[in-house]
Scaffold this active site. Sequence first.
Site, PDB file in Angstrom:
ATOM      1  N   CYS A 126       0.814  -1.229   0.000  1.00  0.00           N
ATOM      2  CA  CYS A 126       0.000   0.000   0.000  1.00  0.00           C
ATOM      3  C   CYS A 126       0.843   1.273   0.000  1.00  0.00           C
ATOM      4  O   CYS A 126       0.306   2.362  -0.189  1.00  0.00           O
ATOM      5  CB  CYS A 126      -0.954   0.016   1.183  1.00  0.00           C
ATOM      6  SG  CYS A 126      -2.245  -1.219   1.027  1.00  0.00           S
ATOM      7  N   ASN A 136     -10.274   0.582  -0.453  1.00  0.00           N
ATOM      8  CA  ASN A 136      -8.807   0.610  -0.452  1.00  0.00           C
ATOM      9  C   ASN A 136      -8.298   0.095  -1.803  1.00  0.00           C
ATOM     10  O   ASN A 136      -8.359  -1.104  -2.069  1.00  0.00           O
ATOM     11  CB  ASN A 136      -8.294  -0.266   0.700  1.00  0.00           C
ATOM     12  CG  ASN A 136      -6.774  -0.293   0.780  1.00  0.00           C
ATOM     13  OD1 ASN A 136      -6.081   0.210  -0.093  1.00  0.00           O
ATOM     14  ND2 ASN A 136      -6.256  -0.906   1.830  1.00  0.00           N
ATOM     15  N   HIS A 154      -3.300   7.483   2.819  1.00  0.00           N
ATOM     16  CA  HIS A 154      -3.742   6.211   2.234  1.00  0.00           C
ATOM     17  C   HIS A 154      -5.132   5.852   2.758  1.00  0.00           C
ATOM     18  O   HIS A 154      -5.390   5.930   3.957  1.00  0.00           O
ATOM     19  CB  HIS A 154      -2.726   5.121   2.598  1.00  0.00           C
ATOM     20  CG  HIS A 154      -3.142   3.760   2.150  1.00  0.00           C
ATOM     21  ND1 HIS A 154      -3.529   3.490   0.849  1.00  0.00           N
ATOM     22  CD2 HIS A 154      -3.253   2.588   2.825  1.00  0.00           C
ATOM     23  CE1 HIS A 154      -3.845   2.209   0.747  1.00  0.00           C
ATOM     24  NE2 HIS A 154      -3.689   1.640   1.919  1.00  0.00           N
TER      25      HIS A 154
HETATM   26  O1  UT7 Z   1      -3.978  -0.949   3.245  1.00  0.00           O
HETATM   27  C1  UT7 Z   1      -3.171  -1.253   4.346  1.00  0.00           C
HETATM   28  C2  UT7 Z   1      -3.521  -2.511   4.973  1.00  0.00           C
HETATM   29  N1  UT7 Z   1      -4.821  -2.685   5.514  1.00  0.00           N
HETATM   30  C3  UT7 Z   1      -5.308  -1.957   6.523  1.00  0.00           C
HETATM   31  O2  UT7 Z   1      -4.803  -0.948   6.936  1.00  0.00           O
HETATM   32  C4  UT7 Z   1      -6.540  -2.510   7.193  1.00  0.00           C
HETATM   33  C5  UT7 Z   1      -6.387  -2.454   8.702  1.00  0.00           C
HETATM   34  N2  UT7 Z   1      -7.436  -3.132   9.416  1.00  0.00           N
HETATM   35  C6  UT7 Z   1      -8.728  -2.739   9.415  1.00  0.00           C
HETATM   36  O3  UT7 Z   1      -9.100  -1.824   8.703  1.00  0.00           O
HETATM   37  C7  UT7 Z   1      -9.689  -3.407  10.370  1.00  0.00           C
HETATM   38  O4  UT7 Z   1      -8.959  -4.230  11.250  1.00  0.00           O
HETATM   39  C8  UT7 Z   1     -10.794  -4.246   9.669  1.00  0.00           C
HETATM   40  C9  UT7 Z   1     -11.763  -3.340   8.933  1.00  0.00           C
HETATM   41  C10 UT7 Z   1     -10.195  -5.243   8.706  1.00  0.00           C
HETATM   42  C11 UT7 Z   1     -11.580  -4.998  10.713  1.00  0.00           C
HETATM   43  O5  UT7 Z   1     -12.130  -4.080  11.654  1.00  0.00           O
HETATM   44  P1  UT7 Z   1     -11.907  -4.297  13.225  1.00  0.00           P
HETATM   45  O6  UT7 Z   1     -12.637  -3.226  13.900  1.00  0.00           O
HETATM   46  O7  UT7 Z   1     -10.428  -4.415  13.468  1.00  0.00           O
HETATM   47  O8  UT7 Z   1     -12.641  -5.667  13.456  1.00  0.00           O
HETATM   48  P2  UT7 Z   1     -12.081  -6.998  14.139  1.00  0.00           P
HETATM   49  O9  UT7 Z   1     -11.250  -7.764  13.169  1.00  0.00           O
HETATM   50  O10 UT7 Z   1     -11.502  -6.647  15.478  1.00  0.00           O
HETATM   51  O11 UT7 Z   1     -13.434  -7.767  14.380  1.00  0.00           O
HETATM   52  C12 UT7 Z   1     -14.460  -7.293  15.271  1.00  0.00           C
HETATM   53  C13 UT7 Z   1     -15.677  -8.171  15.136  1.00  0.00           C
HETATM   54  C14 UT7 Z   1     -15.353  -9.658  15.204  1.00  0.00           C
HETATM   55  O12 UT7 Z   1     -16.399 -10.310  15.856  1.00  0.00           O
HETATM   56  P3  UT7 Z   1     -16.301 -10.703  17.423  1.00  0.00           P
HETATM   57  O13 UT7 Z   1     -15.086 -11.586  17.533  1.00  0.00           O
HETATM   58  O14 UT7 Z   1     -16.133  -9.396  18.149  1.00  0.00           O
HETATM   59  O15 UT7 Z   1     -17.589 -11.380  17.676  1.00  0.00           O
HETATM   60  C15 UT7 Z   1     -15.306 -10.069  13.746  1.00  0.00           C
HETATM   61  O16 UT7 Z   1     -15.583 -11.445  13.567  1.00  0.00           O
HETATM   62  O17 UT7 Z   1     -16.294  -7.950  13.865  1.00  0.00           O
HETATM   63  C16 UT7 Z   1     -16.405  -9.196  13.156  1.00  0.00           C
HETATM   64  N3  UT7 Z   1     -16.215  -8.925  11.732  1.00  0.00           N
HETATM   65  C17 UT7 Z   1     -17.224  -8.591  10.920  1.00  0.00           C
HETATM   66  N4  UT7 Z   1     -18.544  -8.453  11.131  1.00  0.00           N
HETATM   67  C18 UT7 Z   1     -19.304  -8.080  10.079  1.00  0.00           C
HETATM   68  C19 UT7 Z   1     -15.052  -8.927  11.026  1.00  0.00           C
HETATM   69  N5  UT7 Z   1     -15.301  -8.607   9.745  1.00  0.00           N
HETATM   70  C20 UT7 Z   1     -16.627  -8.392   9.654  1.00  0.00           C
HETATM   71  C21 UT7 Z   1     -17.487  -8.026   8.583  1.00  0.00           C
HETATM   72  N6  UT7 Z   1     -18.794  -7.869   8.846  1.00  0.00           N
HETATM   73  N7  UT7 Z   1     -17.022  -7.797   7.342  1.00  0.00           N
END
Ligand code: UT7
Length: 331
Positions: A116, A286, A256
């Site tokens: 990225c 993204n 970004h």
């Molecule tokens: O381009 C450079 C590289 N990429 C990035 O910079 C991305 C960086 N990361 C992120 O943007 C975020 O970590 C994500 C958007 C990928 C995920 O958001 P988060 O707030 O970190 O969510 P999480 O992975 O901590 O998950 C929270 C909850 C989980 O459920 P439980 O365990 O709390 O019950 C996940 O299973 O949200 C759940 N979850 C979803 N729910 C609905 C994860 N993905 C989804 C989804 N829809 N798409």
Amino acid sequence: MSKISAAITAVGAYLPEYVLTNQILETMVDTNDEWITSRTGIKERRILKDEGKGTSFLAIKAAKDLISKRNIDPKDIELVIVATATPDMKAASTAAYTAFEIGATNAFSFDMDAACSSFLYGMSVAASYIESGRYKNVLLIGADKMSSIVNYKDRATCIIFGDGAGAVLFEPNEENLGLQDEYLRSDGSGRPFLQATYGGSSYALTPEVLESGGHYAFQEGRTVFKNAVFNMADAAIKILERNKLTNNDVDWLVAHQANKRIIDATANKMELEDSKVMMNIEKYGNTTSATLPLLLNDYEANLKKGDNLIFAAFGGGFNWGSIYLKWAYNS
Ligand code: UT7
């Protein structure tokens, strides 16, 4: 004689027509519009659907947009850099094909990959060629067809990424406009947290890998998120301090577009008001190497000669950094 600096003198962009909305994703994986919007700020992204069309298709369109807007002769372009994490093919250079297709027949060309941060690093490379006096123009294109490495059964990645391309032209400037300073960093210990493991030189593609989706991009979102928030802000603040800039001196944050919460956190640490933060993640998601030039393209009409722009990016590897650039023209 005054020092030669490297300025951006034109921009162009291309986005494929197909719009993948949160509502469509709801029918593909267990997710919902409310979750995606509140956790990422993304509403829709563009996807290049047609079989056989790769990243070069996007790059060529963006470059042609720039060439026609700026009315330049492609034969005058001396170097074409394609910043991308999704080249068309393993061996043949995407940039060479792009240069050929846009008629830049006198240019040399190469691809650059820093995930990225590819475009941000590309700005550093392009500017160095200009500042050294070796070339009088460099076409830098950021292009990615992320849909080619996204698993549309994995809700942790498929909601984030989109396809697109943006292009900028770097030329010499004698008014000290253009790139002023850069702070670029890498930390390879971040590799396990964001990668497409199979299909490179370490691990071959086998029928089993294809079956299990091991060739797609995988990320441990939370770890990437924490590192992105800390490092993007840290790099941007280092650039401000080193150049004795306060938040009042900054006209635009060009960050970004990976997650709106990461961008907001960076802007907060820099104490910038929302009106100075370029944002289009809602429309495109993204697009990896394309996010920064797509922002420049969307905001071009708002930019004034002399504006102070702070670029910041973070990506897989890990790679990250910040660049301070003075805008060189009124459009
Ligand atoms: O381009 C450079 C590289 N990429 C990035 O910079 C991305 C960086 N990361 C992120 O943007 C975020 O970590 C994500 C958007 C990928 C995920 O958001 P988060 O707030 O970190 O969510 P999480 O992975 O901590 O998950 C929270 C909850 C989980 O459920 P439980 O365990 O709390 O019950 C996940 O299973 O949200 C759940 N979850 C979803 N729910 C609905 C994860 N993905 C989804 C989804 N829809 N798409």
